[in-house]
Write a protein that holds these residues in place. Structure first.
Motif, PDB file in Angstrom:
ATOM      1  N   PRO A  85      -0.611 -19.324  -7.996  1.00 19.90           N
ATOM      2  CA  PRO A  85      -1.296 -18.032  -7.868  1.00 19.90           C
ATOM      3  C   PRO A  85      -1.681 -17.381  -9.202  1.00 19.90           C
ATOM      4  O   PRO A  85      -2.608 -16.565  -9.238  1.00 19.90           O
ATOM      5  CB  PRO A  85      -0.275 -17.171  -7.109  1.00 19.90           C
ATOM      6  N   PHE A 105     -11.311 -25.719  -7.619  1.00 23.76           N
ATOM      7  CA  PHE A 105     -11.739 -24.326  -7.553  1.00 23.76           C
ATOM      8  C   PHE A 105     -13.099 -24.152  -6.889  1.00 23.76           C
ATOM      9  O   PHE A 105     -13.479 -23.017  -6.573  1.00 23.76           O
ATOM     10  CB  PHE A 105     -11.748 -23.705  -8.954  1.00 23.76           C
ATOM     11  N   GLU A 121      -5.033 -18.889  -9.823  1.00 26.07           N
ATOM     12  CA  GLU A 121      -5.981 -18.347  -8.855  1.00 26.07           C
ATOM     13  C   GLU A 121      -6.386 -16.929  -9.249  1.00 26.07           C
ATOM     14  O   GLU A 121      -7.572 -16.567  -9.174  1.00 26.07           O
ATOM     15  CB  GLU A 121      -5.357 -18.362  -7.464  1.00 26.07           C
ATOM     16  N   ILE A 163      -6.379 -28.442  -9.212  1.00 28.40           N
ATOM     17  CA  ILE A 163      -6.888 -27.470  -8.240  1.00 28.40           C
ATOM     18  C   ILE A 163      -8.400 -27.611  -8.137  1.00 28.40           C
ATOM     19  O   ILE A 163      -9.099 -27.652  -9.160  1.00 28.40           O
ATOM     20  CB  ILE A 163      -6.530 -26.024  -8.656  1.00 28.40           C
ATOM     21  N   ILE A 187      -8.667 -15.552  -0.023  1.00 32.06           N
ATOM     22  CA  ILE A 187      -9.750 -15.268  -0.964  1.00 32.06           C
ATOM     23  C   ILE A 187     -10.138 -13.795  -0.897  1.00 32.06           C
ATOM     24  O   ILE A 187     -10.389 -13.157  -1.926  1.00 32.06           O
ATOM     25  CB  ILE A 187     -10.985 -16.155  -0.669  1.00 32.06           C
ATOM     26  N   TYR A 241      -8.729 -17.020 -12.142  1.00 34.04           N
ATOM     27  CA  TYR A 241     -10.042 -17.502 -11.706  1.00 34.04           C
ATOM     28  C   TYR A 241     -10.888 -16.347 -11.178  1.00 34.04           C
ATOM     29  O   TYR A 241     -12.102 -16.306 -11.401  1.00 34.04           O
ATOM     30  CB  TYR A 241      -9.879 -18.574 -10.629  1.00 34.04           C
ATOM     31  N   TYR A 268     -13.052 -22.263  -3.693  1.00 32.83           N
ATOM     32  CA  TYR A 268     -12.762 -20.835  -3.740  1.00 32.83           C
ATOM     33  C   TYR A 268     -14.044 -19.994  -3.734  1.00 32.83           C
ATOM     34  O   TYR A 268     -13.981 -18.774  -3.584  1.00 32.83           O
ATOM     35  CB  TYR A 268     -11.945 -20.494  -4.996  1.00 32.83           C
ATOM     36  N   TYR A 307      -7.645 -11.781  -2.876  1.00 33.23           N
ATOM     37  CA  TYR A 307      -7.866 -11.913  -4.323  1.00 33.23           C
ATOM     38  C   TYR A 307      -9.048 -11.053  -4.765  1.00 33.23           C
ATOM     39  O   TYR A 307      -9.013 -10.409  -5.828  1.00 33.23           O
ATOM     40  CB  TYR A 307      -8.114 -13.377  -4.697  1.00 33.23           C
TER      41      TYR A 307
END
Length: 294
Positions: A267, A153, A270, A151, A246, A273, A156, A249
């Motif tokens: 997920p 990141f 995520e 991934i 995003i 994170y 993000y 989240y």
């Protein structure tokens, strides 16, 4: 050396497609020639791929095939005499689809059975979890390495000052496919109980429910359950942009899933994170993905 990847479809927001893009980036950055070949692609990703029909014009030294079930690539790919690596992303057990769509159930069952044949023609296999590795072993694969889904990141880290809800509600978030194996009906009943004691709470369910027949039928049944049991403050977003994901989240107070089957579950990573506490069933690959966190 040319290392190409093959997958049936590169769909915007899909974990398998996202990993294929990350792998291509890593390969190119390390001096390898690398392309992605697909049968289907989202409109906004057309420039990222070549079509599988063009593959025979290419001189690949190694193929990486992302497998999560039989697809339009499968029958042609097995005939190609090139060194092959299979990345196994898991197959949802067919039992979860029988109630909703028998053709999907039959196709899923066949997909799992095909693993035994693939074991004979692939030189090496990568499982994204030990749970998936055990399925490959049971299907006859010998040379297997566990490498979690890659991934990126960095993408993000999107600056965004848009506030979706300006209130003091507790926001419970689910992200994933709207599929029977995810047991969203259990999630709804759990939230119904929680919302009874905390009226200032909402459940946000992020995921596409319009692509497949089982998802559409399953979503219809979930909406009926909501109406029949008078559950308040539940929101299905449908398919959304990465930027919107995003925002959800960043809004969430808790990530929660009652899924009964996971081969990895992106997920979960995520959520961690973004520092969101996770509630999930202690089954399949979930404990491994969480690594003792949650």
């Amino acid at each position: 050396m040319k290392i190409n990847q093959i997958l049936n479809s590169l769909i915007y927001g899909d974990a398998i497609g996202n990993e294929a893009l990350v792998i291509r980036k890593l390969l190119r950055n390390n001096g390898y020639e690398s392309d992605i070949y697909v049968n289907e692609v989202s409109k906004n990703l057309v420039n990222e791929v070549k079509y599988f029909s063009e593959f025979y014009k290419d001189n690949s030294d190694l193929i990486i095939y992302h497998y999560g079930g039989s697809d339009k690539v499968y029958e042609d790919l097995v005939k190609i005499d090139i060194k092959k690596v299979l990345i196994y992303h898991n197959i949802t057990p067919y039992k979860y689809f029988i109630k909703y769509d028998k053709p999907t159930a039959d196709e899923t069952k066949k997909s799992y059975e095909n693993l035994s044949y693939l074991a004979k023609i692939f030189n090496f296999a990568i499982a994204v979890s030990n749970y998936n590795k055990n399925e490959l072993i049971n299907s006859g694969f010998k040379n297997i390495e566990v490498i979690p889904i890659l991934i990126d990141f960095e993408k993000y880290n999107i600056p965004d000052n848009n506030i979706m809800y300006k209130d003091d509600y507790v926001n419970l978030l689910y992200v994933g496919r709207i599929s029977p194996s995810k047991k969203i009906e259990d999630l709804l009943m759990l939230f119904r109980y929680y919302n009874y004691y905390n009226k200032k709470s909402r459940l946000i369910i992020v995921g596409d429910y319009g692509t497949s027949v089982p998802s559409r039928i399953y979503h219809y049944m979930l909406m009926k359950l909501i109406r029949d049991t008078c559950i308040k403050n539940v929101y299905f977003t449908g398919k959304i942009s990465f930027e919107s994901l995003i925002r959800y989240y960043k809004l969430a107070d808790i990530f929660i899933t009652m899924s009964a089957h996971e081969g990895f579950c992106v997920p979960l990573l995520e959520s961690m994170y973004f520092g969101i506490p996770v509630i999930a069933n202690n089954i399949c690959a979930i404990p491994e993905t969480l690594g003792g966190a949650g």
